[in-house]
Every structure is written in structure tokens, then in C-alpha cells.
Design a protein around this motif. Structure first.
Motif, mmCIF file in Angstrom:
data_model
loop_
_atom_site.group_PDB
_atom_site.id
_atom_site.type_symbol
_atom_site.label_atom_id
_atom_site.label_comp_id
_atom_site.label_asym_id
_atom_site.label_seq_id
_atom_site.Cartn_x
_atom_site.Cartn_y
_atom_site.Cartn_z
ATOM 1 N N ASP A 342 14.865 141.013 51.893
ATOM 2 C CA ASP A 342 15.668 139.812 52.106
ATOM 3 C C ASP A 342 17.022 139.936 51.413
ATOM 4 N N SER A 343 17.353 141.145 50.997
ATOM 5 C CA SER A 343 18.633 141.420 50.360
ATOM 6 C C SER A 343 19.780 141.162 51.338
ATOM 7 N N LYS A 344 20.895 140.718 50.819
ATOM 8 C CA LYS A 344 22.065 140.438 51.647
ATOM 9 C C LYS A 344 22.904 141.690 51.892
ATOM 10 N N ALA A 345 22.596 142.754 51.189
ATOM 11 C CA ALA A 345 23.334 144.008 51.360
ATOM 12 C C ALA A 345 22.459 145.149 50.867
ATOM 13 N N ILE A 346 22.723 146.337 51.381
ATOM 14 C CA ILE A 346 21.999 147.528 50.934
ATOM 15 C C ILE A 346 23.005 148.628 50.606
ATOM 16 N N THR A 347 22.544 149.607 49.836
ATOM 17 C CA THR A 347 23.310 150.818 49.561
ATOM 18 C C THR A 347 22.543 151.996 50.148
ATOM 19 N N VAL A 348 23.206 152.766 50.978
ATOM 20 C CA VAL A 348 22.598 153.943 51.584
ATOM 21 C C VAL A 348 23.273 155.175 50.993
ATOM 22 N N GLN A 349 22.475 156.037 50.378
ATOM 23 C CA GLN A 349 22.993 157.251 49.764
ATOM 24 C C GLN A 349 22.415 158.482 50.451
ATOM 25 N N PHE A 350 23.241 159.493 50.597
ATOM 26 C CA PHE A 350 22.778 160.805 51.054
ATOM 27 C C PHE A 350 22.956 161.773 49.898
ATOM 28 N N VAL A 351 21.870 162.466 49.556
ATOM 29 C CA VAL A 351 21.900 163.375 48.406
ATOM 30 C C VAL A 351 21.680 164.803 48.870
ATOM 31 N N ASP A 352 22.268 165.723 48.130
ATOM 32 C CA ASP A 352 22.145 167.155 48.410
ATOM 33 C C ASP A 352 20.837 167.655 47.808
ATOM 34 N N LYS A 353 19.874 167.987 48.654
ATOM 35 C CA LYS A 353 18.559 168.420 48.169
ATOM 36 C C LYS A 353 18.614 169.763 47.440
ATOM 37 N N ASN A 354 19.644 170.525 47.682
ATOM 38 C CA ASN A 354 19.742 171.850 47.063
ATOM 39 C C ASN A 354 20.505 171.844 45.742
ATOM 40 N N SER A 355 21.080 170.710 45.387
ATOM 41 C CA SER A 355 21.814 170.643 44.124
ATOM 42 C C SER A 355 20.840 170.428 42.973
ATOM 43 N N GLU A 356 21.227 170.861 41.801
ATOM 44 C CA GLU A 356 20.327 170.809 40.645
ATOM 45 C C GLU A 356 19.942 169.386 40.296
ATOM 46 N N ASN A 357 20.899 168.458 40.405
ATOM 47 C CA ASN A 357 20.650 167.066 40.038
ATOM 48 C C ASN A 357 20.602 166.136 41.237
ATOM 49 N N LEU A 358 20.374 166.701 42.409
ATOM 50 C CA LEU A 358 20.335 165.902 43.641
ATOM 51 C C LEU A 358 21.573 165.009 43.740
ATOM 52 N N ASP A 359 22.738 165.658 43.762
ATOM 53 C CA ASP A 359 24.009 164.952 43.749
ATOM 54 C C ASP A 359 24.180 164.082 44.987
ATOM 55 N N VAL A 360 24.720 162.895 44.782
ATOM 56 C CA VAL A 360 25.071 162.007 45.897
ATOM 57 C C VAL A 360 26.353 162.535 46.534
ATOM 58 N N VAL A 361 26.288 162.863 47.828
ATOM 59 C CA VAL A 361 27.465 163.419 48.498
ATOM 60 C C VAL A 361 28.221 162.354 49.283
#
Length: 369
Positions: A342-361
Motif C-alpha cells: 500500500d506504499s505510495k512509491a517504490i524504489t527499484v534497484q538493479f545491482v551488478d551480481k558480479n561485483s564484490e559488494n553487489l553495487d547498485v548500477v
């Protein structure tokens, strides 16, 4: 970016190797103290062993726990492995029952099959997805009250057209889970994505046909590990009835039909058709749809990177991927279904699965109002 958030998405229904020796009975005991089931929840009814359905009037007592509350509680059942970490037992079910309860319709369609009384209690259709909550009472003295009752040979008829559980695009199946240890009562949720050519907007007759019910203790005594390993090694879908795994099952002699009238409720659906792009990365989100059943995100990934999608509500809570109905791919765009919000907004992130810290790209803030 939290590593654990990524693991929550990518760790699918298959059991992890570290769970091999430690499983389930402890989790049921642990959760019994957390969720006090009323023993009056179900009233056993002894009936003739016939295959058929009867419409009955639903009656509810004040101390009866709703099917929505029971299904929500089962999402929280965990098993503790040797290193102390907890593992969700019913992780495939990611529905938001608090939201669903406000929109679903009550049902009273019942089938009695060789001592197994199964009842369709609640239904909701958002136009593209259908979900039905079932309860069951085992009155067959020859079949133990094992942890699971699986419905196999499921076929769904919509407006005279049908598909079955061998249809890889839809794969309808029903998994009834025992309400508490020692009980003869069960509850489970049926979910399915309605193929585009079978969708409807007016009240429509739907028949859910069950070929056979099977009782299994595959979640107890470590059996689930052997069963999953067998399926993995032989490339078998664990939801089917693989040859060679019969030792885990006790079978009721017959199934039955549920005849339902379904009216889609799209009154609470919210759609954002704004296109969100990151051309450098190669991500395009073309639609976000929020319904009481799920939050669906339709997108195209043309990136050369190996990316994973994470979704958060406006308070930073991660929305889980609905493993029982993950979405579809139309050859161009992929749709993923997440738990409703029921949130009024969402955040969609895509992360690099091959990066050491799963960086958000790349990241998108998407309003739902």
C-alpha cells in the motif's frame, strides 16, 4: 546495498545444502508458541467417500482464526540450521494477506474425496491473476495427518477453455499445509497467472479440477532434502509426481471439482505507464502495476551486465519476489511479480551480481499514486 537483500531474492525454493541435517520439527514447535491456533478452527464432518462438490453456507465463530491469518502465520515458519541461521519453510508464498483480506470474496464451495473434505474459502482476481484459499479436513483414518497435502493433476477451465499443471507457462498447483502439529486441518493458497487469451472482465465460470490428493511428510524428518536432491539430480519439477519418489506419499483415491463464479475486481489496481530508462546501462521499465494480489514490474533488460532487481517500499522495506507466480516473458519484456504493497512509491534497484559488494548500477523512484 545489503548482501542479505540480494540473497532473499536469489535464494529460490530449492533447499540449501547447509540445511541438510537440520529441518522443520523445531520450527513448528517454535512457531506454535508464536501463533496460538484455536482447536475450534475446523469442525470435523464425517461424510460418505464421494467425489463431488456442495455449496454450503459459511459460518464463522468468534474464536476462529481467519484463513488469511493462518496463511500469513505460515509465511513466518522457519527452520534453524546448524550455524544458527533461520530458513523460511514456506518461502514460495509471498502474498500480502493483510491487503488481500480487504478485497477478497468469501466462498463456500466444498468437495469430499475419500475422507478428505476440501473447501474453497476465499477468492480474488485482479484481472490477470487468480488466487483461492483452500482449507481441508482429513477424516480418512488410513492416511496420516502429514505435513503437506499436495493437489496433483490440477486443471483449470475458464469460459470453456482449459490448461493444466503440465502447462509450463501457468503451472497451477495447490499445497495445503497442516495448521499445527498433530492437527487434521490444513490451509493452502492456490495461485495462477491467467494467460492473456483467457482473461475476462465480467463474471465468469471457472472450474478447478483436482486429479488426486497426496499426503506427504517431505518437510519433516529430513525427507525434504532427499526429495529435492532426487528432483535436482533428475531434472524433475518438484511440484510434479516424479517416478521413484512415491515413498514420500500417501494417496487419497480420488480428486474433485470446484465450480466457481469469478468476478475480477480491478477497483484497487494502480498503473504507472511512465517509461523509466537508463540507456547507458540498458534498462527500461515500461509499466508498474499495483494490485491487492501483487506489485508487477514490466521491464526490458538489454544490458551486457549480469543484473538482479531489488524492490523497496517507501519505508525501505524489501518487497519479496512471488516465487509461486513470478511473472512472464513475452519475448521482449519481462514481468516480475512482488508482494503487494500500500506504499505510495517504490524504489527499484538493479545491482551488478558480479561485483564484490553487489553495487547498485541504476535506481528508479516510481510513484504509485
Amino acid at each position: 546495498m545489503k548482501i542479505e537483500d540480494y540473497k532473499n531474492v536469489t535464494d529460490r525454493i530449492e533447499i540449501r545444502e547447509e540445511c541438510r541435517k537440520e529441518i522443520i520439527n523445531m520450527s513448528i514447535e517454535k512457531n506454535k508458541s508464536k501463533h496460538k491456533w484455536s482447536k475450534k478452527t475446523f469442525i470435523p464432518v464425517i461424510a460418505a467417500a464421494i467425489v463431488g462438490c456442495t455449496a454450503i453456507t459459511a459460518a464463522f465463530a468468534d474464536d476462529v482464526i481467519s484463513v488469511f491469518s493462518k496463511e500469513k502465520a505460515k509465511q513466518e515458519i522457519t527452520a534453524e540450521v546448524a550455524d544458527g541461521t533461520e530458513y523460511k519453510v514456506n518461502k514460495g508464498n509471498q502474498l500480502n494477506y493483510d491487503i488481500l483480506e480487504d478485497h477478497a470474496e468469501s466462498l463456500s464451495e466444498e468437495c469430499d474425496t475419500n475422507g478428505l473434505k476440501v473447501k474453497a474459502e476465499s477468492i480474488f482476481c485482479d484481472g490477470e491473476n487468480l488466487t483461492v484459499i483452500f482449507t481441508a479436513e482429513n477424516n480418512n483414518p488410513d492416511i496420516e495427518n502429514n505435513y503437506h497435502i499436495f493437489a496433483k493433476g490440477v486443471r483449470v477451465d475458464i469460459g470453456g477453455k482449459s490448461f493444466s499443471d503440465i502447462d509450463n507457462m501457468c503451472l497451477p498447483w495447490i499445497d495445503l499445509i497442516r495448521d499445527y502439529e498433530g492437527a487434521s486441518a490444513y490451509t493452502g493458497t492456490f495461485q495462477m497467472h491467467i494467460p492473456e487469451n483467457l482473461r475476462f472482465t465480467d463474471t465468469t465460470d471457472i472450474k478447478i479440477h483436482i486429479g488426486v490428493y497426496e499426503s506427504a511428510d517431505v518437510w519433516e524428518n529430513g525427507n525434504i532434502l532427499d526429495y529435492y536432491e532426487y528432483c535436482r539430480e533428475n531434472n524433475i519439477d518438484y511440484r510434479q509426481d516424479p517416478q521413484g519418489a512415491e515413498k514420500y506419499y500417501s494417496q487419497f483415491n480420488a480428486g474433485g471439482d470446484f465450480l466457481l463464479k469469478v468476478t475480477p475486481d480491478m477497483s484497487a489496481n494502480k498503473i504507472n505507464d511512465t517509461i523509466y530508462k537508463d540507456e547507458e546501462i540498458g534498462i527500461e521499465i515500461c509499466q508498474v502495476k499495483s494490485t491487492p494480489y501483487c506489485l508487477s514490474i514490466k521491464y526490458k533488460n538489454s544490458s551486457e551486465m549480469s543484473l538482479a532487481m531489488l524492490v523497496y517500499d517507501e519505508n525501505g522495506n524489501q518487497l519479496e519476489l512471488n516465487l509461486a507466480n513470478q511473472g512472464e516473458y513475452d519475448g521482449n519484456y519481462q514481468t516480475h511479480n512482488f508482494s503487494s504493497t500500500d506504499s505510495k512509491a517504490i524504489t527499484v534497484q538493479f545491482v551488478d551480481k558480479n561485483s564484490e559488494n553487489l553495487d547498485v548500477v541504476c535506481s528508479f523512484e516510481i510513484p504509485l499514486d
